[in-house]
Scaffold this active site. Structure first.
Site, mmCIF file in Angstrom:
data_model
loop_
_atom_site.group_PDB
_atom_site.id
_atom_site.type_symbol
_atom_site.label_atom_id
_atom_site.label_comp_id
_atom_site.label_asym_id
_atom_site.label_seq_id
_atom_site.Cartn_x
_atom_site.Cartn_y
_atom_site.Cartn_z
ATOM 1 N N ARG A 230 0.988 11.613 -10.067
ATOM 2 C CA ARG A 230 1.452 10.248 -9.762
ATOM 3 C C ARG A 230 2.832 9.993 -10.363
ATOM 4 O O ARG A 230 3.580 9.157 -9.873
ATOM 5 C CB ARG A 230 0.476 9.208 -10.340
ATOM 6 N N ASP B 228 -1.572 10.598 -5.829
ATOM 7 C CA ASP B 228 -2.169 11.645 -6.666
ATOM 8 C C ASP B 228 -2.882 12.725 -5.881
ATOM 9 O O ASP B 228 -3.211 12.559 -4.707
ATOM 10 C CB ASP B 228 -3.214 11.022 -7.610
ATOM 11 N N GLU C 10 0.848 -1.193 0.000
ATOM 12 C CA GLU C 10 0.000 0.000 0.000
ATOM 13 C C GLU C 10 0.883 1.242 0.000
ATOM 14 O O GLU C 10 1.963 1.247 0.598
ATOM 15 C CB GLU C 10 -0.916 -0.053 1.238
ATOM 16 N N ASP C 11 0.420 2.276 -0.695
ATOM 17 C CA ASP C 11 1.213 3.502 -0.764
ATOM 18 C C ASP C 11 1.290 4.216 0.576
ATOM 19 O O ASP C 11 2.359 4.612 1.018
ATOM 20 C CB ASP C 11 0.635 4.449 -1.846
ATOM 21 N N ASP D 121 -3.128 6.002 6.337
ATOM 22 C CA ASP D 121 -3.556 7.301 6.866
ATOM 23 C C ASP D 121 -4.519 7.036 8.035
ATOM 24 O O ASP D 121 -4.085 6.677 9.117
ATOM 25 C CB ASP D 121 -4.196 8.063 5.697
ATOM 26 N N PHE E 137 -0.636 16.267 3.314
ATOM 27 C CA PHE E 137 -1.132 15.564 2.125
ATOM 28 C C PHE E 137 -0.017 15.559 1.088
ATOM 29 O O PHE E 137 0.423 16.609 0.624
ATOM 30 C CB PHE E 137 -2.390 16.245 1.575
ATOM 31 N N LYS F 89 1.208 7.600 8.326
ATOM 32 C CA LYS F 89 0.869 8.840 9.042
ATOM 33 C C LYS F 89 0.176 8.433 10.342
ATOM 34 O O LYS F 89 -1.052 8.479 10.431
ATOM 35 C CB LYS F 89 -0.140 9.662 8.225
HETATM 36 P P1 5GP Z 1 -6.916 5.668 4.799
HETATM 37 O O1 5GP Z 1 -8.078 4.771 4.571
HETATM 38 O O2 5GP Z 1 -5.768 5.034 5.556
HETATM 39 O O3 5GP Z 1 -7.344 6.976 5.429
HETATM 40 O O4 5GP Z 1 -6.406 6.148 3.394
HETATM 41 C C1 5GP Z 1 -5.667 5.397 2.564
HETATM 42 C C2 5GP Z 1 -5.738 5.933 1.159
HETATM 43 O O5 5GP Z 1 -6.011 7.346 1.134
HETATM 44 C C3 5GP Z 1 -4.397 5.779 0.504
HETATM 45 O O6 5GP Z 1 -4.302 4.550 -0.152
HETATM 46 C C4 5GP Z 1 -4.363 6.962 -0.447
HETATM 47 O O7 5GP Z 1 -4.992 6.607 -1.648
HETATM 48 C C5 5GP Z 1 -5.202 8.031 0.235
HETATM 49 N N1 5GP Z 1 -4.350 8.970 0.974
HETATM 50 C C6 5GP Z 1 -4.206 9.081 2.313
HETATM 51 N N2 5GP Z 1 -3.323 10.056 2.624
HETATM 52 C C7 5GP Z 1 -2.903 10.556 1.440
HETATM 53 C C8 5GP Z 1 -1.955 11.584 1.089
HETATM 54 O O8 5GP Z 1 -1.294 12.227 1.908
HETATM 55 N N3 5GP Z 1 -1.795 11.799 -0.244
HETATM 56 C C9 5GP Z 1 -2.473 11.124 -1.201
HETATM 57 N N4 5GP Z 1 -2.221 11.442 -2.467
HETATM 58 N N5 5GP Z 1 -3.367 10.158 -0.911
HETATM 59 C C10 5GP Z 1 -3.562 9.880 0.408
#
Ligand code: 5GP
Length: 178
Positions: free
Chosen positions: A164, A158, A98-99, A102, A151, A130
């Site tokens: 990207r 993206d 996973e990238d 969050d 962010f 994070k």
């Molecule tokens: P979560 O469900 O953990 O809140 O979010 C995960 C997804 O939200 C990530 O796979 C990504 O696509 C998006 N995301 C969360 N934080 C960021 C960020 O800082 N930048 C970007 N571009 N996408 C984020």
């Protein structure tokens, strides 16, 4: 530096060194096994492509498309499965790539979905974490970089489907959002 970036958080060389290191760690850990790499599209595409070339293992590759950020929003919305899980992970050693971790909501949803397939093992590998934003109780087994609440874009990540392709990871200028 790209004109829309306020600052670079990690440059290309720093990312490359860390991804190579992560590849070495996973190669040692999975010695003698044939894991399946599960790339969570689209954000993890670049990370997966680089990491897999540092794995000296007989691995296979699958992908799943999910989204929690719709359109231009930088705050998470409802998670949706854009492509259904029709994988057979039964008895496999799965490495989820996973990238960014969050709030953890996307991964909590994904992990529950994948557990239903009875894999032999599951490891969560994220490029960015994070921790200050966490809402769901999800922790990664291997993290590339721990970052503050900002962010970020680039290296697969993206904003409104753009940026990207940036080779670095950075934060956009506030003017880009207005
Ligand atoms: P979560 O469900 O953990 O809140 O979010 C995960 C997804 O939200 C990530 O796979 C990504 O696509 C998006 N995301 C969360 N934080 C960021 C960020 O800082 N930048 C970007 N571009 N996408 C984020």
């Amino acid at each position: 530096m790209h004109k829309d970036l306020d600052y670079v958080m990690f440059d290309q060389e720093t990312i490359s060194r860390r991804v190579e290191e992560m590849g070495r760690m996973l190669t040692e850990e999975y010695a003698g096994k044939s894991p399946v790499l599960l790339c969570i599209m689209k954000g993890s595409l670049v990370f997966t492509a680089d990491l897999m070339r540092h794995l000296d293992l007989p691995c296979t590759l699958e992908s799943i498309t999910l989204s929690s950020y719709r359109d231009m929003a930088t705050r998470p919305g409802a998670i949706e499965v854009a492509s259904p899980v029709n994988l057979d992970l039964t008895g496999r050693d799965v490495i989820i790539l996973e990238d960014i971790l969050d709030t953890g909501k996307t991964l909590s949803f994904t992990l529950n979905l994948l557990k239903l397939q009875n894999p032999a093992s599951m490891k969560l590998v994220v490029l960015l974490d994070k921790p200050s934003r966490r809402e769901a109780p999800v922790e990664a087994d291997l993290v590339g970089f721990t970052i503050p609440d900002a962010f970020v874009v680039g290296y697969g990540l993206d904003y409104d489907q753009k940026y990207r392709n940036l080779p670095c990871i950075g934060v956009l200028k506030p003017s880009v959002y207005s």
